[in-house]
Design a protein around this motif. Structure first.
Motif, PDB file in Angstrom:
ATOM      1  N   ARG A 176      -8.787 -10.075  -5.200  1.00  0.00           N
ATOM      2  CA  ARG A 176      -9.319  -8.780  -5.535  1.00  0.00           C
ATOM      3  C   ARG A 176      -8.758  -7.796  -4.541  1.00  0.00           C
ATOM      4  NH1 ARG A 176     -15.670  -8.348  -4.958  1.00  0.00           N
ATOM      5  NH2 ARG A 176     -15.637  -8.687  -7.188  1.00  0.00           N
ATOM      6  N   VAL A 230      -3.883   6.662   0.476  1.00  0.00           N
ATOM      7  CA  VAL A 230      -4.776   5.518   0.621  1.00  0.00           C
ATOM      8  C   VAL A 230      -5.287   5.426   2.055  1.00  0.00           C
ATOM      9  CG1 VAL A 230      -4.945   3.005   0.509  1.00  0.00           C
ATOM     10  CG2 VAL A 230      -3.652   4.250  -1.234  1.00  0.00           C
ATOM     11  N   ASP A 231      -6.604   5.512   2.198  1.00  0.00           N
ATOM     12  CA  ASP A 231      -7.192   5.481   3.537  1.00  0.00           C
ATOM     13  C   ASP A 231      -7.622   4.084   3.950  1.00  0.00           C
ATOM     14  OD1 ASP A 231      -6.884   8.211   3.689  1.00  0.00           O
ATOM     15  OD2 ASP A 231      -8.839   8.598   2.778  1.00  0.00           O
ATOM     16  N   SER A 232      -8.056   3.323   2.980  1.00  0.00           N
ATOM     17  CA  SER A 232      -8.486   1.971   3.326  1.00  0.00           C
ATOM     18  C   SER A 232      -8.309   1.073   2.116  1.00  0.00           C
ATOM     19  CB  SER A 232      -9.947   1.972   3.761  1.00  0.00           C
ATOM     20  OG  SER A 232     -10.778   2.315   2.671  1.00  0.00           O
ATOM     21  N   HIS A 233      -8.259  -0.185   2.378  1.00  0.00           N
ATOM     22  CA  HIS A 233      -8.130  -1.101   1.265  1.00  0.00           C
ATOM     23  C   HIS A 233      -8.844  -2.381   1.630  1.00  0.00           C
ATOM     24  CE1 HIS A 233      -4.821  -2.259   3.945  1.00  0.00           C
ATOM     25  NE2 HIS A 233      -5.053  -3.483   3.516  1.00  0.00           N
ATOM     26  N   ARG A 234      -9.013  -3.185   0.638  1.00  0.00           N
ATOM     27  CA  ARG A 234      -9.756  -4.398   0.847  1.00  0.00           C
ATOM     28  C   ARG A 234      -9.115  -5.452  -0.024  1.00  0.00           C
ATOM     29  NH1 ARG A 234     -15.826  -4.134  -1.088  1.00  0.00           N
ATOM     30  NH2 ARG A 234     -16.240  -3.767   1.110  1.00  0.00           N
ATOM     31  N   LEU A 235      -8.743  -6.540   0.605  1.00  0.00           N
ATOM     32  CA  LEU A 235      -8.131  -7.633  -0.148  1.00  0.00           C
ATOM     33  C   LEU A 235      -8.924  -8.888   0.131  1.00  0.00           C
ATOM     34  CD1 LEU A 235      -5.785  -8.853  -1.820  1.00  0.00           C
ATOM     35  CD2 LEU A 235      -4.619  -9.251   0.343  1.00  0.00           C
ATOM     36  N   VAL A 275       0.836  -1.190   0.000  1.00  0.00           N
ATOM     37  CA  VAL A 275       0.000   0.000   0.000  1.00  0.00           C
ATOM     38  C   VAL A 275       0.874   1.244   0.000  1.00  0.00           C
ATOM     39  CG1 VAL A 275      -1.633   1.349   1.351  1.00  0.00           C
ATOM     40  CG2 VAL A 275      -1.972  -1.109   1.099  1.00  0.00           C
ATOM     41  N   GLU A 301      -8.742  -3.735  -3.665  1.00  0.00           N
ATOM     42  CA  GLU A 301      -9.281  -2.418  -3.971  1.00  0.00           C
ATOM     43  C   GLU A 301      -8.770  -1.446  -2.934  1.00  0.00           C
ATOM     44  OE1 GLU A 301     -13.477  -3.166  -4.012  1.00  0.00           O
ATOM     45  OE2 GLU A 301     -13.309  -4.443  -5.787  1.00  0.00           O
ATOM     46  N   LEU A 302      -8.334  -0.283  -3.400  1.00  0.00           N
ATOM     47  CA  LEU A 302      -7.817   0.716  -2.476  1.00  0.00           C
ATOM     48  C   LEU A 302      -8.642   1.970  -2.586  1.00  0.00           C
ATOM     49  CD1 LEU A 302      -4.806  -0.440  -4.108  1.00  0.00           C
ATOM     50  CD2 LEU A 302      -4.426  -0.075  -1.686  1.00  0.00           C
ATOM     51  N   PHE A 303      -8.863   2.599  -1.453  1.00  0.00           N
ATOM     52  CA  PHE A 303      -9.681   3.787  -1.434  1.00  0.00           C
ATOM     53  C   PHE A 303      -8.970   4.889  -0.683  1.00  0.00           C
ATOM     54  CE2 PHE A 303     -12.170  -0.084  -1.228  1.00  0.00           C
ATOM     55  CZ  PHE A 303     -12.905   0.013  -2.404  1.00  0.00           C
TER      56      PHE A 303
END
Lengths: 145, 145
Positions: B128, A124-129, A113, B130-132
């Motif tokens: 998958r 980048v504040d948040s992520h999802r894997l 990240v 995804e980064l926010f």
DNA sequence: ATTTTTGCAAATCATTTGCATATAT
DNA sequence: ATATATGCAAATGATTTGCAAAAAT
């Protein structure tokens, strides 16, 4: 088979009320193994002769999600599901065959990240894997690839 | 502003028919920048006086997704959105403020996936990420964190 | 010619809401 | 007591479906 205690503790710590409905949902979640949907919990409840409102289940799930003791997953097929999880861990491998779920630790994602922030200039504040595949047992059961 | 060609090529290569409706959807997608919903495309179409069925848009989006020229994202708020993308790239950073999207390359994720396979015993077939956060411009516009 | 796609309107499905009642604090 | 949470049933909203007509190969 699991214990609903961590879920309930989280509510308590957050200053939310320990209601009968939330205890019920916590127990239903603790008794689940893989990912489940709100509808699954509703069905579980009815199967046990417990009467609980649909909206209440969704609201409890929302509360638990915000407390990070439940995570909402998006399966590859587009369905939504939830999984109970340790508040410190936020990633899962999901077996697409049996539904089993395993939490994974940071595994170096943090560094990635950071690298991405550097490369793209984004903050980048948040992520999802989310990872999908076969758990050891299911992988063994279907030798070919 | 973008070109619908890659989208159409993908259809062609896959042996799907190059219909007027799919050309329209491809163009609408190419003219979009950030993530968009099916409803967005419908609105775009109507705004241009183009008449296209709701179901058709969803079906085209499905087709493009399967060909990996469009990816379906799950935003942190639970909404679904799509983005046009290079078939070789499968990860995005999404600006939660302006909606801008940037593709990111593998960035070492492959290694992480391998490490996770080793550690958990799962065979990982897909993942998958995804980064926010905030794109450079939006991050600059709101100094605090 | 034949197969695939479209478009419509209706159906489905998950999720949310308003509001009066019940419950936890 | 008082704020919060519940339950219902109705509303919402996105996505899907069946099927006959239209278009692509």
């Amino acid at each position: 088979m699991g214990s609903p205690a961590p879920l309930l503790d989280a509510l308590d710590t957050a200053g939310l009320r320990l209601t009968e409905a939330r205890r019920t949902v916590a127990t239903l979640i603790a008794d689940r193994d893989g990912p489940f949907t709100a509808a699954d919990l509703l069905a579980d409840a009815r199967g046990r002769g417990i009467d609980i409102g649909r909206a209440t289940v969704f609201r409890a799930l929302d509360a638990f999600s915000e407390l990070h003791v439940v995570e909402r997953l998006d399966l590859p097929n587009g369905d939504h599901a939830y999984v109970g999880c340790d508040p410190a861990h936020h990633h899962h491998v999901v077996c697409e065959n049996c539904g089993r779920t395993t939490e994974i630790d940071d595994a170096g994602i943090r560094d990635i990240v950071r690298a991405i922030e550097r490369r793209t200039g984004y903050r980048v504040d948040s992520h999802r894997l989310e990872l999908f595949g076969r758990c050891p047992a299911c992988a063994a059961a279907e030798p070919v690839s």
